[in-house]
Design a protein around this motif. Structure first.
Motif, PDB file in Angstrom:
ATOM      1  N   TYR A   5      20.873  -6.397  68.967  1.00 58.23           N
ATOM      2  CA  TYR A   5      20.941  -5.878  70.333  1.00 58.23           C
ATOM      3  C   TYR A   5      22.207  -6.382  71.023  1.00 58.23           C
ATOM      4  O   TYR A   5      22.919  -5.612  71.671  1.00 58.23           O
ATOM      5  CB  TYR A   5      19.691  -6.293  71.121  1.00 58.23           C
ATOM      6  CG  TYR A   5      19.784  -5.953  72.582  1.00 58.23           C
ATOM      7  CD1 TYR A   5      19.482  -4.667  73.033  1.00 58.23           C
ATOM      8  CD2 TYR A   5      20.196  -6.898  73.526  1.00 58.23           C
ATOM      9  CE1 TYR A   5      19.588  -4.338  74.374  1.00 58.23           C
ATOM     10  CE2 TYR A   5      20.303  -6.583  74.866  1.00 58.23           C
ATOM     11  CZ  TYR A   5      19.994  -5.302  75.280  1.00 58.23           C
ATOM     12  OH  TYR A   5      20.108  -4.984  76.606  1.00 58.23           O
ATOM     13  N   ASP A   6      22.487  -7.671  70.869  1.00 53.62           N
ATOM     14  CA  ASP A   6      23.678  -8.253  71.491  1.00 53.62           C
ATOM     15  C   ASP A   6      24.954  -7.623  70.939  1.00 53.62           C
ATOM     16  O   ASP A   6      25.892  -7.332  71.693  1.00 53.62           O
ATOM     17  CB  ASP A   6      23.718  -9.778  71.274  1.00 53.62           C
ATOM     18  CG  ASP A   6      22.647 -10.504  72.070  1.00 53.62           C
ATOM     19  OD1 ASP A   6      22.103  -9.914  73.033  1.00 53.62           O
ATOM     20  OD2 ASP A   6      22.354 -11.670  71.718  1.00 53.62           O
ATOM     21  N   PHE A   7      24.979  -7.409  69.618  1.00 53.19           N
ATOM     22  CA  PHE A   7      26.142  -6.759  69.008  1.00 53.19           C
ATOM     23  C   PHE A   7      26.348  -5.375  69.607  1.00 53.19           C
ATOM     24  O   PHE A   7      27.460  -5.017  70.004  1.00 53.19           O
ATOM     25  CB  PHE A   7      25.980  -6.644  67.482  1.00 53.19           C
ATOM     26  CG  PHE A   7      26.959  -5.693  66.861  1.00 53.19           C
ATOM     27  CD1 PHE A   7      28.283  -6.068  66.653  1.00 53.19           C
ATOM     28  CD2 PHE A   7      26.570  -4.402  66.512  1.00 53.19           C
ATOM     29  CE1 PHE A   7      29.205  -5.179  66.101  1.00 53.19           C
ATOM     30  CE2 PHE A   7      27.481  -3.510  65.961  1.00 53.19           C
ATOM     31  CZ  PHE A   7      28.803  -3.901  65.758  1.00 53.19           C
ATOM     32  N   ASP A   8      25.286  -4.583  69.644  1.00 52.21           N
ATOM     33  CA  ASP A   8      25.381  -3.227  70.193  1.00 52.21           C
ATOM     34  C   ASP A   8      25.874  -3.240  71.633  1.00 52.21           C
ATOM     35  O   ASP A   8      26.763  -2.482  72.005  1.00 52.21           O
ATOM     36  CB  ASP A   8      24.021  -2.520  70.127  1.00 52.21           C
ATOM     37  CG  ASP A   8      23.920  -1.515  69.003  1.00 52.21           C
ATOM     38  OD1 ASP A   8      24.965  -1.159  68.414  1.00 52.21           O
ATOM     39  OD2 ASP A   8      22.804  -1.072  68.709  1.00 52.21           O
ATOM     40  N   MET A   9      25.295  -4.106  72.441  1.00 52.70           N
ATOM     41  CA  MET A   9      25.639  -4.154  73.858  1.00 52.70           C
ATOM     42  C   MET A   9      27.100  -4.586  74.051  1.00 52.70           C
ATOM     43  O   MET A   9      27.841  -3.956  74.806  1.00 52.70           O
ATOM     44  CB  MET A   9      24.696  -5.117  74.591  1.00 52.70           C
ATOM     45  CG  MET A   9      24.826  -5.063  76.089  1.00 52.70           C
ATOM     46  SD  MET A   9      24.421  -3.450  76.808  1.00 52.70           S
ATOM     47  CE  MET A   9      22.648  -3.431  76.629  1.00 52.70           C
ATOM     48  N   GLU A  10      27.504  -5.638  73.361  1.00 52.38           N
ATOM     49  CA  GLU A  10      28.870  -6.141  73.528  1.00 52.38           C
ATOM     50  C   GLU A  10      29.907  -5.159  72.980  1.00 52.38           C
ATOM     51  O   GLU A  10      30.939  -4.919  73.612  1.00 52.38           O
ATOM     52  CB  GLU A  10      29.006  -7.504  72.843  1.00 52.38           C
ATOM     53  CG  GLU A  10      28.255  -8.599  73.575  1.00 52.38           C
ATOM     54  CD  GLU A  10      28.251  -9.914  72.816  1.00 52.38           C
ATOM     55  OE1 GLU A  10      29.203 -10.172  72.047  1.00 52.38           O
ATOM     56  OE2 GLU A  10      27.296 -10.693  73.003  1.00 52.38           O
ATOM     57  N   ALA A  11      29.644  -4.603  71.813  1.00 54.67           N
ATOM     58  CA  ALA A  11      30.595  -3.654  71.221  1.00 54.67           C
ATOM     59  C   ALA A  11      30.650  -2.366  72.041  1.00 54.67           C
ATOM     60  O   ALA A  11      31.731  -1.804  72.249  1.00 54.67           O
ATOM     61  CB  ALA A  11      30.217  -3.353  69.769  1.00 54.67           C
ATOM     62  N   PHE A  12      29.496  -1.908  72.527  1.00 53.05           N
ATOM     63  CA  PHE A  12      29.480  -0.711  73.367  1.00 53.05           C
ATOM     64  C   PHE A  12      30.309  -0.940  74.626  1.00 53.05           C
ATOM     65  O   PHE A  12      31.149  -0.122  74.990  1.00 53.05           O
ATOM     66  CB  PHE A  12      28.048  -0.309  73.734  1.00 53.05           C
ATOM     67  CG  PHE A  12      27.997   0.877  74.651  1.00 53.05           C
ATOM     68  CD1 PHE A  12      28.173   2.161  74.164  1.00 53.05           C
ATOM     69  CD2 PHE A  12      27.804   0.711  76.024  1.00 53.05           C
ATOM     70  CE1 PHE A  12      28.152   3.263  75.020  1.00 53.05           C
ATOM     71  CE2 PHE A  12      27.782   1.796  76.877  1.00 53.05           C
ATOM     72  CZ  PHE A  12      27.956   3.078  76.376  1.00 53.05           C
TER      73      PHE A  12
END
Length: 182
Positions: A5-12
Motif C-alpha cells: 500500500y505504501d509503495f503504491d501511494m508513494e509511487a502514485f
C-alpha cells in the motif's frame, strides 16, 4: 501488506503529482490513447497494407483479443479495486473509466503487443521494432499513473498479464518454431 500500500501511494504521488507538468499533459494523453484497444486494432490492421508485415497481423490481433478481453477484462471482474482517482489529492485527466482498476487494460494490451513484436523480430535485422515497442508499452503504463487512473501495481500487473498473453499466443501460433528455424 502495508508495504505494498505504501509503495503504491508513494509511487502514485511521485508520478501523478511530482512529475506533473502542463506541457506533458498532451504527450501523456497521446500515449494513453495508443493504449486503447480500438486504436491498437487499427494500427495492427494497417500492417496489411505492406506485404512484408502482413504475417504479423494475425498473431498481433490474437494477442490484442487475448490480453484485452480474456485476461484483463476477466481479472477486472474478479478483482474489485478502487482507482486512485478517488484520492483527495488526485486530479484524474480522464472523465470516463471503468470501475475496477486492476490490472491496467491499456498496459496489458500494450505489453502484450510489444512483447509479441519483440519475440517475432528478435535476431532479425529489424529487431529494433520490438525494442521500440517495449519502450512504448512502458510509456503507456507510465501514462496511466500520470493521468491519475491507475496505481503503479495495476501497471506492473498489466505488464505481467501482457507477458503471459504474448507467450501464450507466441506458442499457440507456433512462432517459437518459426524463430528456431531461421
Amino acid at each position: 501488506m502495508r508495504w505494498l500500500y505504501d509503495f503504491d501511494m508513494e509511487a502514485f504521488r511521485a508520478i501523478h503529482v511530482g512529475m506533473h507538468r502542463d506541457w506533458l499533459d498532451p504527450i501523456f494523453w497521446l500515449l494513453t490513447s495508443t493504449g486503447l484497444g480500438w486504436v491498437q486494432a487499427i494500427l495492427i490492421l494497417m500492417l496489411l497494407i505492406w506485404k512484408p508485415t502482413r504475417r504479423f497481423t494475425g498473431p498481433l490481433l490474437a494477442v490484442l483479443i487475448v490480453s484485452g478481453v480474456f485476461v484483463s477484462d476477466v481479472v477486472k471482474l474478479i478483482v474489485h479495486r478502487e482507482r486512485p482517482s478517488n484520492l483527495v489529492f488526485a486530479h484524474p485527466q480522464e472523465t470516463e473509466f471503468g470501475a475496477n482498476s486492476f490490472p491496467s487494460g491499456h498496459t496489458t494490451t500494450a505489453f502484450a503487443i510489444a512483447i509479441l513484436l519483440f519475440l517475432m523480430t528478435r535476431k532479425k535485422e529489424y529487431a529494433w521494432v520490438g525494442q521500440v515497442a517495449l519502450g512504448w508499452a512502458a510509456l503507456v503504463g507510465l501514462s496511466r499513473i500520470y493521468r491519475g487512473v491507475h496505481w503503479p501495481t495495476d501497471v506492473i500487473a498489466g505488464a505481467f498479464a501482457g507477458l503471459f498473453s504474448a507467450c501464450l499466443v507466441y506458442l499457440a501460433f507456433g512462432l517459437n518454431k518459426e524463430t528456431a528455424a531461421e
